[in-house]
Design a protein around this motif. Sequence first.
Motif, PDB file in Angstrom:
ATOM      1  N   GLU A  70     -12.754  20.321   9.032  1.00  0.00           N
ATOM      2  CA  GLU A  70     -13.895  20.088   9.031  1.00  0.00           C
ATOM      3  C   GLU A  70     -13.119  19.009   8.448  1.00  0.00           C
ATOM      4  N   LYS A  71     -13.673  17.518   9.781  1.00  0.00           N
ATOM      5  CA  LYS A  71     -12.564  15.948  10.121  1.00  0.00           C
ATOM      6  C   LYS A  71     -13.707  15.483   8.857  1.00  0.00           C
ATOM      7  N   ILE A  72     -12.595  14.778   7.791  1.00  0.00           N
ATOM      8  CA  ILE A  72     -13.523  13.195   6.904  1.00  0.00           C
ATOM      9  C   ILE A  72     -12.988  12.585   7.339  1.00  0.00           C
ATOM     10  N   PRO A  73     -13.896  11.589   7.809  1.00  0.00           N
ATOM     11  CA  PRO A  73     -13.771  10.030   7.616  1.00  0.00           C
ATOM     12  C   PRO A  73     -13.094   9.679   6.301  1.00  0.00           C
ATOM     13  N   ASN A  74     -12.280   8.560   6.316  1.00  0.00           N
ATOM     14  CA  ASN A  74     -12.063   7.759   5.358  1.00  0.00           C
ATOM     15  C   ASN A  74     -11.836   6.347   5.560  1.00  0.00           C
ATOM     16  N   THR A  75     -12.959   5.344   5.348  1.00  0.00           N
ATOM     17  CA  THR A  75     -12.145   4.054   4.773  1.00  0.00           C
ATOM     18  C   THR A  75     -12.130   3.367   3.470  1.00  0.00           C
ATOM     19  N   GLY A  76     -11.349   2.279   3.567  1.00  0.00           N
ATOM     20  CA  GLY A  76     -10.539   1.786   2.527  1.00  0.00           C
ATOM     21  C   GLY A  76     -10.135   0.361   2.439  1.00  0.00           C
ATOM     22  N   LYS A  77      -9.796  -0.164   1.690  1.00  0.00           N
ATOM     23  CA  LYS A  77      -9.535  -1.514   0.589  1.00  0.00           C
ATOM     24  C   LYS A  77      -8.804  -1.705   0.347  1.00  0.00           C
ATOM     25  N   TYR A  78      -7.871  -2.127  -0.317  1.00  0.00           N
ATOM     26  CA  TYR A  78      -6.542  -2.236  -0.679  1.00  0.00           C
ATOM     27  C   TYR A  78      -6.748  -3.537  -1.862  1.00  0.00           C
ATOM     28  N   TYR A  79      -6.352  -3.502  -3.037  1.00  0.00           N
ATOM     29  CA  TYR A  79      -6.659  -4.825  -3.368  1.00  0.00           C
ATOM     30  C   TYR A  79      -5.179  -5.404  -4.771  1.00  0.00           C
ATOM     31  N   GLY A  80      -4.442  -4.662  -3.867  1.00  0.00           N
ATOM     32  CA  GLY A  80      -3.121  -5.012  -4.418  1.00  0.00           C
ATOM     33  C   GLY A  80      -2.944  -4.152  -5.675  1.00  0.00           C
ATOM     34  N   ASP A  81      -3.476  -4.513  -7.034  1.00  0.00           N
ATOM     35  CA  ASP A  81      -3.582  -3.381  -8.300  1.00  0.00           C
ATOM     36  C   ASP A  81      -4.340  -1.893  -7.773  1.00  0.00           C
ATOM     37  N   SER A  82      -4.921  -2.271  -7.533  1.00  0.00           N
ATOM     38  CA  SER A  82      -6.010  -0.805  -6.805  1.00  0.00           C
ATOM     39  C   SER A  82      -6.372  -0.269  -5.472  1.00  0.00           C
ATOM     40  N   THR A  83      -7.393   0.149  -5.065  1.00  0.00           N
ATOM     41  CA  THR A  83      -7.312   0.434  -3.584  1.00  0.00           C
ATOM     42  C   THR A  83      -8.321   1.355  -4.352  1.00  0.00           C
ATOM     43  N   VAL A  84      -9.977   1.293  -3.115  1.00  0.00           N
ATOM     44  CA  VAL A  84     -10.602   1.820  -2.882  1.00  0.00           C
ATOM     45  C   VAL A  84     -11.353   2.896  -1.618  1.00  0.00           C
ATOM     46  N   ILE A  85     -10.782   3.533  -1.819  1.00  0.00           N
ATOM     47  CA  ILE A  85     -11.537   5.057  -0.883  1.00  0.00           C
ATOM     48  C   ILE A  85     -13.072   5.173  -0.836  1.00  0.00           C
ATOM     49  N   LEU A  90       0.413  -1.255  -0.122  1.00  0.00           N
ATOM     50  CA  LEU A  90       0.107   0.212   0.078  1.00  0.00           C
ATOM     51  C   LEU A  90       0.672   1.190  -0.318  1.00  0.00           C
ATOM     52  N   SER A  91       1.964   1.230   0.725  1.00  0.00           N
ATOM     53  CA  SER A  91       3.067   2.348   0.964  1.00  0.00           C
ATOM     54  C   SER A  91       3.404   2.361  -1.097  1.00  0.00           C
ATOM     55  N   GLY A  92       3.253   4.298  -1.367  1.00  0.00           N
ATOM     56  CA  GLY A  92       3.649   4.554  -2.478  1.00  0.00           C
ATOM     57  C   GLY A  92       2.336   5.630  -2.872  1.00  0.00           C
ATOM     58  N   LYS A  93       2.847   5.828  -4.215  1.00  0.00           N
ATOM     59  CA  LYS A  93       1.777   7.132  -4.779  1.00  0.00           C
ATOM     60  C   LYS A  93       0.877   6.630  -5.488  1.00  0.00           C
ATOM     61  N   TRP A  94      -0.586   6.414  -5.328  1.00  0.00           N
ATOM     62  CA  TRP A  94      -1.533   6.180  -5.915  1.00  0.00           C
ATOM     63  C   TRP A  94      -2.055   7.797  -6.027  1.00  0.00           C
ATOM     64  N   LYS A  95      -3.547   7.826  -7.908  1.00  0.00           N
ATOM     65  CA  LYS A  95      -4.430   8.558  -7.634  1.00  0.00           C
ATOM     66  C   LYS A  95      -5.317   7.796  -8.693  1.00  0.00           C
ATOM     67  N   GLY A  96      -6.018   9.623  -8.260  1.00  0.00           N
ATOM     68  CA  GLY A  96      -7.446   9.052  -8.506  1.00  0.00           C
ATOM     69  C   GLY A  96      -8.344  10.409  -8.672  1.00  0.00           C
ATOM     70  N   MET A  97      -9.576  10.090  -9.134  1.00  0.00           N
ATOM     71  CA  MET A  97     -10.599  10.943  -9.765  1.00  0.00           C
ATOM     72  C   MET A  97     -11.579  11.133  -8.223  1.00  0.00           C
TER      73      MET A  97
END
Length: 117
Positions: free
Chosen positions: A85-100, A25-32
């Motif tokens: 404003e505190k924004i809670p985030n939950t995520g799941k790591y899938y190896g080649d992608s991550t969904v938050i 999971l460590s490293g740089k990720w990008k999304g929209m």
Amino acid sequence: MKKTFTIAALLVCSFAAAFAAFADLSGKWKGMMKFNDMEFPLNYTFKVDGEKLTGTIGSDQGEFPIADGKIKGSDFTFTLDFNGEKIPNTGKYYGDSTVITSEFQGMKNKIKLTRAQ
């Protein structure tokens, strides 16, 4: 004896696989992110240290540190302080992608991340 050895070997392999997921999971990720019919490009940088998750989120608004980050297996959580404003985030790591899933102003937004090149 053979059964005990097999169980011990499975436990060691499970621990090694979980540790590998943390490291990946460590490293740089990008999304929209889509919000009110608008799209915002986001850049995430994650750093995993044991079960602690730190890093930043970058956007056109600047760079923001993530706080209270925790990771357990392939699941992780953190908060983002955006203009007080505190924004809670939950995520799941899938190896080649991550969904938050991010919750902001009563709306839940899903953001799919891929590794940044």
